[in-house]
Design a protein around this motif. Structure first.
Motif, PDB file in Angstrom:
ATOM      1  N   LEU A   1       0.940  -1.181   0.090  1.00 42.50           N
ATOM      2  CA  LEU A   1      -0.083   0.211  -0.149  1.00 42.50           C
ATOM      3  C   LEU A   1       0.937   1.341  -0.017  1.00 42.50           C
ATOM      4  O   LEU A   1       0.360   2.308  -0.641  1.00 42.50           O
ATOM      5  N   LEU A   2       2.074   1.425   0.935  1.00 34.17           N
ATOM      6  CA  LEU A   2       2.695   2.327   0.851  1.00 34.17           C
ATOM      7  C   LEU A   2       3.615   2.624  -0.482  1.00 34.17           C
ATOM      8  O   LEU A   2       3.527   3.697  -0.861  1.00 34.17           O
ATOM      9  N   ALA A   3       3.848   1.686  -1.174  1.00 28.10           N
ATOM     10  CA  ALA A   3       4.541   1.805  -2.407  1.00 28.10           C
ATOM     11  C   ALA A   3       3.501   2.428  -3.528  1.00 28.10           C
ATOM     12  O   ALA A   3       3.959   3.310  -4.258  1.00 28.10           O
ATOM     13  N   VAL A   4       2.282   1.898  -3.535  1.00 27.33           N
ATOM     14  CA  VAL A   4       1.155   2.294  -4.416  1.00 27.33           C
ATOM     15  C   VAL A   4       1.085   3.717  -4.248  1.00 27.33           C
ATOM     16  O   VAL A   4       0.798   4.840  -4.954  1.00 27.33           O
ATOM     17  N   ALA A   5       0.926   4.125  -2.735  1.00 24.41           N
ATOM     18  CA  ALA A   5       0.492   5.444  -2.637  1.00 24.41           C
ATOM     19  C   ALA A   5       1.494   6.572  -2.973  1.00 24.41           C
ATOM     20  O   ALA A   5       1.459   7.525  -3.542  1.00 24.41           O
ATOM     21  N   ARG A   6       3.018   5.871  -2.682  1.00 27.78           N
ATOM     22  CA  ARG A   6       4.126   6.882  -3.098  1.00 27.78           C
ATOM     23  C   ARG A   6       4.069   7.013  -4.540  1.00 27.78           C
ATOM     24  O   ARG A   6       4.322   8.094  -5.241  1.00 27.78           O
ATOM     25  N   LEU A   7       3.712   6.083  -5.555  1.00 22.43           N
ATOM     26  CA  LEU A   7       3.447   6.259  -7.011  1.00 22.43           C
ATOM     27  C   LEU A   7       2.457   7.031  -7.142  1.00 22.43           C
ATOM     28  O   LEU A   7       2.850   7.995  -7.972  1.00 22.43           O
ATOM     29  N   LEU A   8       1.277   7.047  -6.513  1.00 23.80           N
ATOM     30  CA  LEU A   8       0.223   7.934  -6.999  1.00 23.80           C
ATOM     31  C   LEU A   8       0.412   9.239  -6.440  1.00 23.80           C
ATOM     32  O   LEU A   8       0.204  10.319  -7.160  1.00 23.80           O
ATOM     33  N   GLU A   9       1.225   9.513  -5.395  1.00 28.09           N
ATOM     34  CA  GLU A   9       1.747  10.835  -4.768  1.00 28.09           C
ATOM     35  C   GLU A   9       2.829  11.344  -6.287  1.00 28.09           C
ATOM     36  O   GLU A   9       2.729  12.681  -6.524  1.00 28.09           O
TER      37      GLU A   9
END
Length: 72
Positions: free
Chosen positions: A8-16
């Protein structure tokens, strides 16, 4: 509150990185991962394949390209 999982953190960083507001990135990441789970079950794919597909759609939309015939 517990720390979100690494996926989830990796996807969130990508989205940011693609312009998602930081205060919404975890929520949007959860939705994206949930949809990837749904697609994986419905289409008989792995979750990673489904997530990759969704991320490609996000990247195409961000680049201003219309989605292809394999839309979700």
């Amino acid at each position: 509150m517990s720390e979100p999982d690494p996926e989830l953190l990796a996807v969130a960083r990508l989205l940011e990185g693609w312009g998602c507001p930081p205060e919404r990135s975890l929520e949007m990441g959860r939705h994206l991962l949930r949809r990837a789970d749904q697609l994986a079950r419905a289409k008989g794919r792995s979750k990673q394949e489904a997530l990759n597909h969704l991320l490609r759609l996000f990247a195409q939309a961000r680049a201003g390209r219309p989605p292809g015939p394999d839309r979700v």
